[in-house]
Design a protein around this motif. Structure first.
Motif, PDB file in Angstrom:
ATOM      1  N   PHE A  65       0.795  -1.144   0.093  1.00 24.85           N
ATOM      2  CA  PHE A  65       0.120  -0.079  -0.128  1.00 24.85           C
ATOM      3  C   PHE A  65       0.854   1.066   0.077  1.00 24.85           C
ATOM      4  N   THR A  66       0.281   2.338  -0.453  1.00 21.80           N
ATOM      5  CA  THR A  66       0.880   3.667  -0.331  1.00 21.80           C
ATOM      6  C   THR A  66       0.543   4.530   0.771  1.00 21.80           C
ATOM      7  N   LEU A  67       1.396   5.165   1.377  1.00 22.95           N
ATOM      8  CA  LEU A  67       0.972   5.866   2.409  1.00 22.95           C
ATOM      9  C   LEU A  67       1.378   7.352   2.401  1.00 22.95           C
ATOM     10  N   LYS A  68       0.437   8.457   2.622  1.00 21.29           N
ATOM     11  CA  LYS A  68       0.805   9.802   2.340  1.00 21.29           C
ATOM     12  C   LYS A  68       0.949  10.253   3.696  1.00 21.29           C
ATOM     13  N   SER A  69       1.849  11.212   4.061  1.00 16.68           N
ATOM     14  CA  SER A  69       2.298  11.590   5.221  1.00 16.68           C
ATOM     15  C   SER A  69       0.842  12.126   5.899  1.00 16.68           C
ATOM     16  N   ASP A  70       0.900  11.508   7.208  1.00 16.26           N
ATOM     17  CA  ASP A  70      -0.117  11.837   8.351  1.00 16.26           C
ATOM     18  C   ASP A  70      -1.494  11.412   7.709  1.00 16.26           C
ATOM     19  N   THR A  71      -1.552  10.341   7.052  1.00 15.10           N
ATOM     20  CA  THR A  71      -2.895   9.988   6.585  1.00 15.10           C
ATOM     21  C   THR A  71      -2.583   8.331   7.014  1.00 15.10           C
ATOM     22  N   PRO A  72      -3.655   8.098   7.875  1.00 12.47           N
ATOM     23  CA  PRO A  72      -3.593   6.558   8.557  1.00 12.47           C
ATOM     24  C   PRO A  72      -4.290   5.497   7.665  1.00 12.47           C
ATOM     25  N   GLN A  73      -3.703   4.471   7.727  1.00 11.92           N
ATOM     26  CA  GLN A  73      -4.236   3.169   6.979  1.00 11.92           C
ATOM     27  C   GLN A  73      -4.661   2.121   8.082  1.00 11.92           C
ATOM     28  N   VAL A  74      -5.968   1.833   7.743  1.00  8.18           N
ATOM     29  CA  VAL A  74      -6.475   0.687   8.976  1.00  8.18           C
ATOM     30  C   VAL A  74      -6.134  -0.673   8.462  1.00  8.18           C
ATOM     31  N   ILE A  75      -5.667  -1.198   9.363  1.00  6.55           N
ATOM     32  CA  ILE A  75      -5.327  -2.769   9.013  1.00  6.55           C
ATOM     33  C   ILE A  75      -5.980  -3.622  10.142  1.00  6.55           C
ATOM     34  N   ASP A  76      -6.531  -4.919   9.548  1.00  8.67           N
ATOM     35  CA  ASP A  76      -6.880  -5.915  10.503  1.00  8.67           C
ATOM     36  C   ASP A  76      -6.700  -7.464  10.009  1.00  8.67           C
ATOM     37  N   GLU A  77      -6.984  -8.158  10.814  1.00  3.70           N
ATOM     38  CA  GLU A  77      -6.848  -9.694  10.000  1.00  3.70           C
ATOM     39  C   GLU A  77      -7.406 -10.235   8.854  1.00  3.70           C
ATOM     40  N   TYR A  78      -8.076  -9.075   8.208  1.00  4.71           N
ATOM     41  CA  TYR A  78      -8.533  -9.608   6.843  1.00  4.71           C
ATOM     42  C   TYR A  78      -7.766  -8.609   5.843  1.00  4.71           C
ATOM     43  N   GLY A  79      -7.035  -7.552   6.299  1.00  4.06           N
ATOM     44  CA  GLY A  79      -6.625  -6.705   5.320  1.00  4.06           C
ATOM     45  C   GLY A  79      -6.653  -5.318   5.478  1.00  4.06           C
ATOM     46  N   LEU A  80      -6.529  -4.497   4.457  1.00  2.00           N
ATOM     47  CA  LEU A  80      -6.765  -3.103   4.531  1.00  2.00           C
ATOM     48  C   LEU A  80      -8.251  -2.603   4.616  1.00  2.00           C
ATOM     49  N   LEU A  81      -8.490  -1.878   5.580  1.00  2.59           N
ATOM     50  CA  LEU A  81      -9.642  -1.370   5.522  1.00  2.59           C
ATOM     51  C   LEU A  81      -9.877   0.199   5.533  1.00  2.59           C
ATOM     52  N   SER A  82     -10.871   0.554   4.888  1.00  8.17           N
ATOM     53  CA  SER A  82     -11.095   2.117   4.675  1.00  8.17           C
ATOM     54  C   SER A  82     -11.337   2.928   6.186  1.00  8.17           C
ATOM     55  N   SER A  83     -11.090   3.974   6.300  1.00 10.33           N
ATOM     56  CA  SER A  83     -11.067   4.648   7.531  1.00 10.33           C
ATOM     57  C   SER A  83     -12.639   4.745   7.920  1.00 10.33           C
ATOM     58  N   ASP A  96      -8.406 -11.171  16.283  1.00  6.33           N
ATOM     59  CA  ASP A  96      -9.307 -10.301  15.940  1.00  6.33           C
ATOM     60  C   ASP A  96      -8.513  -9.101  16.712  1.00  6.33           C
ATOM     61  N   PHE A  97      -7.839  -8.320  15.562  1.00  2.00           N
ATOM     62  CA  PHE A  97      -7.093  -7.028  16.026  1.00  2.00           C
ATOM     63  C   PHE A  97      -7.493  -6.083  14.838  1.00  2.00           C
ATOM     64  N   LEU A  98      -7.105  -4.772  15.303  1.00  2.00           N
ATOM     65  CA  LEU A  98      -7.314  -3.506  14.562  1.00  2.00           C
ATOM     66  C   LEU A  98      -6.272  -2.513  14.879  1.00  2.00           C
ATOM     67  N   PHE A  99      -5.449  -2.080  14.023  1.00  2.00           N
ATOM     68  CA  PHE A  99      -4.521  -1.016  13.994  1.00  2.00           C
ATOM     69  C   PHE A  99      -4.265   0.002  13.028  1.00  2.00           C
ATOM     70  N   THR A 100      -3.866   1.084  13.175  1.00  2.00           N
ATOM     71  CA  THR A 100      -3.437   1.976  12.139  1.00  2.00           C
ATOM     72  C   THR A 100      -2.132   2.331  11.849  1.00  2.00           C
ATOM     73  N   ILE A 101      -1.566   2.759  10.585  1.00  2.00           N
ATOM     74  CA  ILE A 101      -0.237   2.869  10.274  1.00  2.00           C
ATOM     75  C   ILE A 101      -0.460   4.192   9.737  1.00  2.00           C
ATOM     76  N   THR A 102       0.548   5.022  10.065  1.00  2.00           N
ATOM     77  CA  THR A 102       0.615   6.445   9.700  1.00  2.00           C
ATOM     78  C   THR A 102       2.121   6.579   9.367  1.00  2.00           C
ATOM     79  N   LYS A 103       2.249   7.253   8.312  1.00  2.00           N
ATOM     80  CA  LYS A 103       3.977   7.653   7.842  1.00  2.00           C
ATOM     81  C   LYS A 103       3.887   8.913   8.334  1.00  2.00           C
ATOM     82  N   THR A 104       4.915   8.944   9.248  1.00  2.00           N
ATOM     83  CA  THR A 104       5.373  10.315   9.798  1.00  2.00           C
ATOM     84  C   THR A 104       6.727  11.102   9.162  1.00  2.00           C
TER      85      THR A 104
END
Length: 140
Positions: A65-83, A96-104
């Motif tokens: 995936f591509t991350l723009k600075s300061d724009t989080p990407q949501v991830i869970d056990e199924y893959g990429l999620l929309s915000s 069963d997990f959920l987290f976000t990745i943000t480029k800083t």
């Protein structure tokens, strides 16, 4: 005689109150998310391109995936999620997990939303480097 009746009434009230407190605390405990054992590797490929490789606990093996600075990407056990999307209930063989990745400016910020012991992990991640992390945190 009146004292005995008063003691019995107080004891009944106490037992009812104790039952209410116990049943309420059980409901709260059931709503808490259990820890979700997963093991992931994040790799910084180019300026904005990242890859996640799952070693344990997901239905996917690799996510790019591509991350723009300061724009989080949501991830869970199924893959990429929309915000704003919620995680589905995981089958028994998945976690069963959920987290976000943000480029800083300094690297990457992970925010644990469900199924992690950490609330935030922040680390530098230069291009062409990797970082292993789990539900418990970063691993060397």
């Amino acid at each position: 005689m009146k004292l005995t009746v008063l003691k019995q009434h107080t004891l009944k009230c106490f037992l009812i109150l104790a039952c209410i407190i116990c049943s309420t605390s059980n409901v709260k405990a059931q709503k808490q998310t259990r820890l979700a054992p997963f093991k992931l590797v994040i790799k910084h490929n180019t300026n904005h391109d990242f890859t996640l490789t799952s070693l344990k606990g997901t239905i996917w093996k690799n996510l790019s995936f591509t991350l723009k600075s300061d724009t989080p990407q949501v991830i869970d056990e199924y893959g990429l999620l929309s915000s704003g999307t919620t995680s589905k209930v995981a089958p028994p063989n998945l976690t069963d997990f959920l987290f976000t990745i943000t480029k800083t400016a300094d690297g990457v910020l992970l925010k644990g939303l469900e199924g992690t012991t950490w609330t935030e992990l922040s680390f530098s991640l230069p291009k062409n480097s990797k970082q292993l992390f789990t539900h418990k945190g970063m691993v060397k």
